[in-house]
Design a protein around this motif. Structure first.
Motif, PDB file in Angstrom:
ATOM      1  N   PHE A 129       0.830  -1.205   0.000  1.00 12.05           N
ATOM      2  CA  PHE A 129       0.000   0.000   0.000  1.00 12.05           C
ATOM      3  C   PHE A 129       0.865   1.256   0.000  1.00 12.05           C
ATOM      4  CE2 PHE A 129      -2.223   3.412   2.241  1.00 12.05           C
ATOM      5  CZ  PHE A 129      -3.301   3.586   1.376  1.00 12.05           C
ATOM      6  N   ASP A 130       1.938   1.267   0.811  1.00 13.17           N
ATOM      7  CA  ASP A 130       2.830   2.432   0.843  1.00 13.17           C
ATOM      8  C   ASP A 130       3.454   2.686  -0.528  1.00 13.17           C
ATOM      9  OD1 ASP A 130       2.262   2.786   3.489  1.00 13.17           O
ATOM     10  OD2 ASP A 130       4.109   1.836   4.229  1.00 13.17           O
ATOM     11  N   TRP A 131       3.917   1.624  -1.182  1.00 12.44           N
ATOM     12  CA  TRP A 131       4.507   1.791  -2.514  1.00 12.44           C
ATOM     13  C   TRP A 131       3.457   2.189  -3.548  1.00 12.44           C
ATOM     14  CZ3 TRP A 131       9.079   2.928  -4.027  1.00 12.44           C
ATOM     15  CH2 TRP A 131      10.154   2.646  -3.190  1.00 12.44           C
ATOM     16  N   PHE A 132       2.250   1.703  -3.395  1.00  8.80           N
ATOM     17  CA  PHE A 132       1.168   2.117  -4.287  1.00  8.80           C
ATOM     18  C   PHE A 132       0.917   3.618  -4.165  1.00  8.80           C
ATOM     19  CE2 PHE A 132      -3.382   2.982  -4.922  1.00  8.80           C
ATOM     20  CZ  PHE A 132      -3.480   2.667  -6.264  1.00  8.80           C
ATOM     21  N   VAL A 133       0.895   4.131  -2.950  1.00  4.10           N
ATOM     22  CA  VAL A 133       0.697   5.565  -2.725  1.00  4.10           C
ATOM     23  C   VAL A 133       1.836   6.362  -3.350  1.00  4.10           C
ATOM     24  CG1 VAL A 133       0.600   7.360  -0.945  1.00  4.10           C
ATOM     25  CG2 VAL A 133      -0.739   5.274  -0.675  1.00  4.10           C
ATOM     26  N   ILE A 134       3.062   5.863  -3.207  1.00  5.30           N
ATOM     27  CA  ILE A 134       4.215   6.553  -3.811  1.00  5.30           C
ATOM     28  C   ILE A 134       4.083   6.566  -5.329  1.00  5.30           C
ATOM     29  CG2 ILE A 134       6.707   6.360  -4.213  1.00  5.30           C
ATOM     30  CD1 ILE A 134       6.905   5.367  -1.262  1.00  5.30           C
ATOM     31  N   LEU A 135       3.687   5.458  -5.935  1.00  8.89           N
ATOM     32  CA  LEU A 135       3.520   5.403  -7.397  1.00  8.89           C
ATOM     33  C   LEU A 135       2.391   6.317  -7.864  1.00  8.89           C
ATOM     34  CD1 LEU A 135       4.070   1.604  -8.077  1.00  8.89           C
ATOM     35  CD2 LEU A 135       5.615   3.503  -8.605  1.00  8.89           C
ATOM     36  N   VAL A 136       1.297   6.365  -7.109  1.00 13.22           N
ATOM     37  CA  VAL A 136       0.203   7.285  -7.454  1.00 13.22           C
ATOM     38  C   VAL A 136       0.710   8.723  -7.397  1.00 13.22           C
ATOM     39  CG1 VAL A 136      -2.003   8.216  -6.625  1.00 13.22           C
ATOM     40  CG2 VAL A 136      -1.676   5.742  -6.819  1.00 13.22           C
ATOM     41  N   TYR A 137       1.509   9.025  -6.414  1.00 14.66           N
ATOM     42  CA  TYR A 137       2.086  10.363  -6.266  1.00 14.66           C
ATOM     43  C   TYR A 137       2.973  10.695  -7.470  1.00 14.66           C
ATOM     44  CZ  TYR A 137       4.649  14.214  -4.109  1.00 14.66           C
ATOM     45  OH  TYR A 137       5.225  15.422  -3.848  1.00 14.66           O
ATOM     46  N   ILE A 138       3.805   9.756  -7.892  1.00 15.93           N
ATOM     47  CA  ILE A 138       4.691   9.989  -9.046  1.00 15.93           C
ATOM     48  C   ILE A 138       3.866  10.207 -10.315  1.00 15.93           C
ATOM     49  CG2 ILE A 138       6.401   8.887 -10.553  1.00 15.93           C
ATOM     50  CD1 ILE A 138       7.568   7.606  -7.976  1.00 15.93           C
ATOM     51  N   ALA A 158       0.819  11.308 -10.439  1.00 17.59           N
ATOM     52  CA  ALA A 158       0.158  12.607 -10.279  1.00 17.59           C
ATOM     53  C   ALA A 158       1.110  13.749 -10.628  1.00 17.59           C
ATOM     54  CB  ALA A 158      -0.361  12.765  -8.855  1.00 17.59           C
ATOM     55  N   ILE A 159       2.364  13.643 -10.211  1.00 17.37           N
ATOM     56  CA  ILE A 159       3.357  14.674 -10.543  1.00 17.37           C
ATOM     57  C   ILE A 159       3.534  14.768 -12.055  1.00 17.37           C
ATOM     58  CG2 ILE A 159       5.822  15.224 -10.444  1.00 17.37           C
ATOM     59  CD1 ILE A 159       5.798  14.187  -7.572  1.00 17.37           C
ATOM     60  N   ILE A 160       3.624  13.631 -12.719  1.00 12.94           N
ATOM     61  CA  ILE A 160       3.787  13.619 -14.180  1.00 12.94           C
ATOM     62  C   ILE A 160       2.565  14.228 -14.860  1.00 12.94           C
ATOM     63  CG2 ILE A 160       3.964  12.099 -16.198  1.00 12.94           C
ATOM     64  CD1 ILE A 160       5.719  10.255 -14.381  1.00 12.94           C
ATOM     65  N   SER A 170       2.536  17.748 -16.879  1.00 13.84           N
ATOM     66  CA  SER A 170       2.170  17.812 -18.305  1.00 13.84           C
ATOM     67  C   SER A 170       1.052  18.818 -18.529  1.00 13.84           C
ATOM     68  CB  SER A 170       1.767  16.434 -18.825  1.00 13.84           C
ATOM     69  OG  SER A 170       0.513  16.037 -18.314  1.00 13.84           O
ATOM     70  N   ARG A 171       0.128  18.909 -17.598  1.00 12.28           N
ATOM     71  CA  ARG A 171      -0.970  19.884 -17.737  1.00 12.28           C
ATOM     72  C   ARG A 171      -0.463  21.308 -17.541  1.00 12.28           C
ATOM     73  NH1 ARG A 171      -3.195  18.458 -21.178  1.00 12.28           N
ATOM     74  NH2 ARG A 171      -1.284  17.338 -21.313  1.00 12.28           N
ATOM     75  N   MET A 172       0.509  21.488 -16.650  1.00  8.37           N
ATOM     76  CA  MET A 172       1.100  22.822 -16.473  1.00  8.37           C
ATOM     77  C   MET A 172       1.834  23.233 -17.750  1.00  8.37           C
ATOM     78  SD  MET A 172       2.378  22.637 -12.533  1.00  8.37           S
ATOM     79  CE  MET A 172       2.801  24.364 -12.357  1.00  8.37           C
ATOM     80  N   ARG A 173       2.506  22.291 -18.366  1.00 14.61           N
ATOM     81  CA  ARG A 173       3.182  22.582 -19.644  1.00 14.61           C
ATOM     82  C   ARG A 173       2.146  22.898 -20.725  1.00 14.61           C
ATOM     83  NH1 ARG A 173       5.572  24.874 -23.008  1.00 14.61           N
ATOM     84  NH2 ARG A 173       7.071  23.965 -24.403  1.00 14.61           N
TER      85      ARG A 173
END
Length: 168
Positions: A35-44, A46-48, A52-55
């Protein structure tokens, strides 16, 4: 003044009830770690996505800066200010002012040779001024497509021989 901590003493019955709780459960720990790694991957991800939307907002601000986001000048500016520049904490006016410095006679060079970095555009422009077609292209309206009858786009004026040119 030394206060000595005393060890907590519990009855045998309580310790007997607590003993099974000491046992480790690999299954639960694997689930917690997953679950912790899943949250980290979701965060990554989300950052991408957010990046991309900011760009994308930056691309839209560029279009608005050239008044090509909307046909109406008023809507072009205010929608760009509120829904494009503001979400990325940018001043639309400051962006346009800095962007137009990039266009000081070098915008055509930028589109003809996009691989040339912005700090070499002036030198590239000076070199291209030796070419007659490039020198004479400044009478055109529009870089890729002209909106005036009888005129050519700058790119068409430079890249197309006279006998092949067609209006618009």
């Amino acid at each position: 003044m030394t206060n000595k901590l005393e060890k907590a003493i519990f009855s045998k019955e309580i310790r007997k009830e607590l003993k099974p709780l000491i046992k480790k459960n690999n299954y639960r720990n694997v689930i917690a770690l997953s679950f912790d790694w899943f949250v980290i991957l979701v965060y990554i991800v989300a950052i991408i996505l957010i990046g991309s939307r900011m760009r994308a907002f930056d691309n839209l601000m560029h279009e608005a800066c050239h008044r090509s986001l909307f046909t109406n000048k008023f809507w072009n500016k205010w929608i760009a200010c509120l829904f494009v520049a503001f979400p990325v904490f940018t001043s639309y006016t400051a962006y346009c002012n800095s962007h137009f410095k990039h266009h000081d006679n070098y915008h055509l060079v930028h589109h003809l040779f996009p691989a040339i970095p912005h700090y070499h555009l002036r030198k590239a422009h000076e070199i291209l001024m030796k070419d007659e077609a490039y020198r004479n292209a400044h009478h055109c309206t529009g870089f890729f497509k002209t909106t005036l009858p009888g005129f050519y786009s700058v790119v068409k004026d430079i890249c197309t021989p006279n006998y092949e040119r067609k209006e618009n």
